[in-house]
Design an enzyme around this catalytic site. Structure first.
Site, mmCIF file in Angstrom:
data_model
loop_
_atom_site.group_PDB
_atom_site.id
_atom_site.type_symbol
_atom_site.label_atom_id
_atom_site.label_comp_id
_atom_site.label_asym_id
_atom_site.label_seq_id
_atom_site.Cartn_x
_atom_site.Cartn_y
_atom_site.Cartn_z
ATOM 1 C CB SER A 39 -0.956 -0.057 1.191
ATOM 2 O OG SER A 39 -1.994 0.903 1.067
ATOM 3 C CG ASP A 126 -6.673 -4.178 -2.765
ATOM 4 O OD1 ASP A 126 -7.382 -3.247 -2.341
ATOM 5 O OD2 ASP A 126 -5.430 -4.139 -2.745
ATOM 6 C CG HIS A 161 -5.567 -2.746 0.772
ATOM 7 N ND1 HIS A 161 -4.890 -2.469 -0.386
ATOM 8 C CD2 HIS A 161 -5.038 -1.928 1.726
ATOM 9 C CE1 HIS A 161 -4.006 -1.514 -0.173
ATOM 10 N NE2 HIS A 161 -4.062 -1.167 1.101
#
Length: 338
Positions: A39, A126, A161
């Site tokens: 991320s 995600d 995610h």
């Protein structure tokens, strides 16, 4: 417990790995430094790889995106890079930004990216970072001349995610703290095998190999960086054998301030590191509270700076956070400045 490190034929005393001290000087191969991240750490990994491309030989990017995707704008970070509204991340725009900085010698030559080995990952569940953003990153690497044989793009895992593990605390298709998700999939091993190849099977990491160090000695007060960070030093590396450096960057809400040592201990890197003479550096970011009159100015989730909260220079070799990580790598024995 005390530790001794043999460097250039001399024995150097190392303090207990449970103490927050300076990083040890190790015998590292400077041409074998790699980076990975999740991320915000994935965006930061790309920035680090591009800024220091002469020294970094590969990158693992889990739910990230192209260099300069946010263009110094949190609005763009949220509404172009993560969840596109009207426009999506664009490879040519990223390539143009890199060319401009390279022409000013603010980042390393772009041709040094082309031989790198790359691992890209986007989970099917995600919905935090768009698949189109990862597609744009792949296209950016193609513009940089990275061959198809050097690039692995994994998209078939039904993951939310997060960083994918074999035994994480979060179910595979979920997106929630601590973003260490259990998909019965060894992503750390997948990344390192793509970046280095021909690795030996993982082994149990040693407790004494886990280092808690004083990160403040390397940050020069960079905004958004913790005073404490972690590293893992395999036994062979502590004994002076030639080793390689991997820099692993956590995502938002995953720093020591939030989940303590979990990212550094549970991602699975240390098992592979111990078996393959790979030192793992885990820099740590912290939250910055937003002022009541401008919530865009802060960093409330403890993210790495990929949109410019630390200042206008957040992409070059002299950017506060990038240069801090470079000083840590240099302290360990793998200088990023060539």
């Amino acid at each position: 417990m005390v530790h001794w490190l043999r460097v250039a034929g001399a024995c150097v005393f190392l303090p207990s790995f449970s103490a927050a001290e300076r990083l040890p000087v190790l015998n590292l191969e400077p041409e074998a430094t790699t980076v990975s991240g999740l991320s915000s750490g994935a965006f930061m990994a790309v920035q680090l790889q591009v800024a220091f491309s002469s020294a970094i030989s590969g990158a693992g990017v889990v739910a990230g995106g192209p260099y300069d995707c946010a263009d110094h704008s949190l609005w763009r970070a949220l509404n172009v890079c993560m969840d596109p509204l009207w426009i999506a991340a664009d490879a040519e725009t990223s390539f143009d930004a890199m060319q401009a900085l390279a022409a000013e010698n603010r980042i390393d030559p772009l041709q040094d990216v082309s031989p790198d080995r790359l691992y890209l990952f986007h989970g099917q569940s995600d919905d935090t970072v768009a698949r189109s953003t990862m597609d744009a990153l792949r296209q950016t690497y193609e513009l940089l001349g990275v061959s198809a044989g050097n690039l692995s793009y994994v998209t078939e895992v039904d993951a939310g995610h997060g960083f994918v593990t074999e035994q994480g605390p979060v179910t595979c298709d979920a997106t929630r703290p601590d973003f260490l998700i259990d998909c019965d999939f060894d992503q750390a091993g997948d990344i390192l095998n793509q970046l280095y190849e021909d690795l030996s099977p993982p082994v149990e990491p040693r407790d004494e190999g886990f280092l808690i160090f004083d990160q403040a000695q390397y940050t020069n007060g960079a905004a958004g960086m913790d005073d404490i960070a972690f590293a893992y030093v395999p036994a062979d590396c502590a004994a002076g054998e030639a080793c390689r450096l991997h820099i692993a960057l956590h995502g938002c809400k995953q720093g020591r301030q939030v989940i303590d040592e979990d990212y550094a201990r549970l991602t699975g890197y240390n098992q592979w590191a111990e078996a393959n003479r790979i030192v793992v550096l885990y820099p740590q970011a912290i939250r910055i509270a937003s002022p009541w009159y401008n919530w865009f100015a802060g960093n409330p989730n403890g993210c790495w700076d990929w949109w410019g909260y630390s200042g206008p220079d957040y992409l070059s070799r002299t950017a506060p956070q990038l240069s801090a990580v470079a000083r840590m790598a240099d302290a360990l024995g793998a200088p990023l400045q060539q």
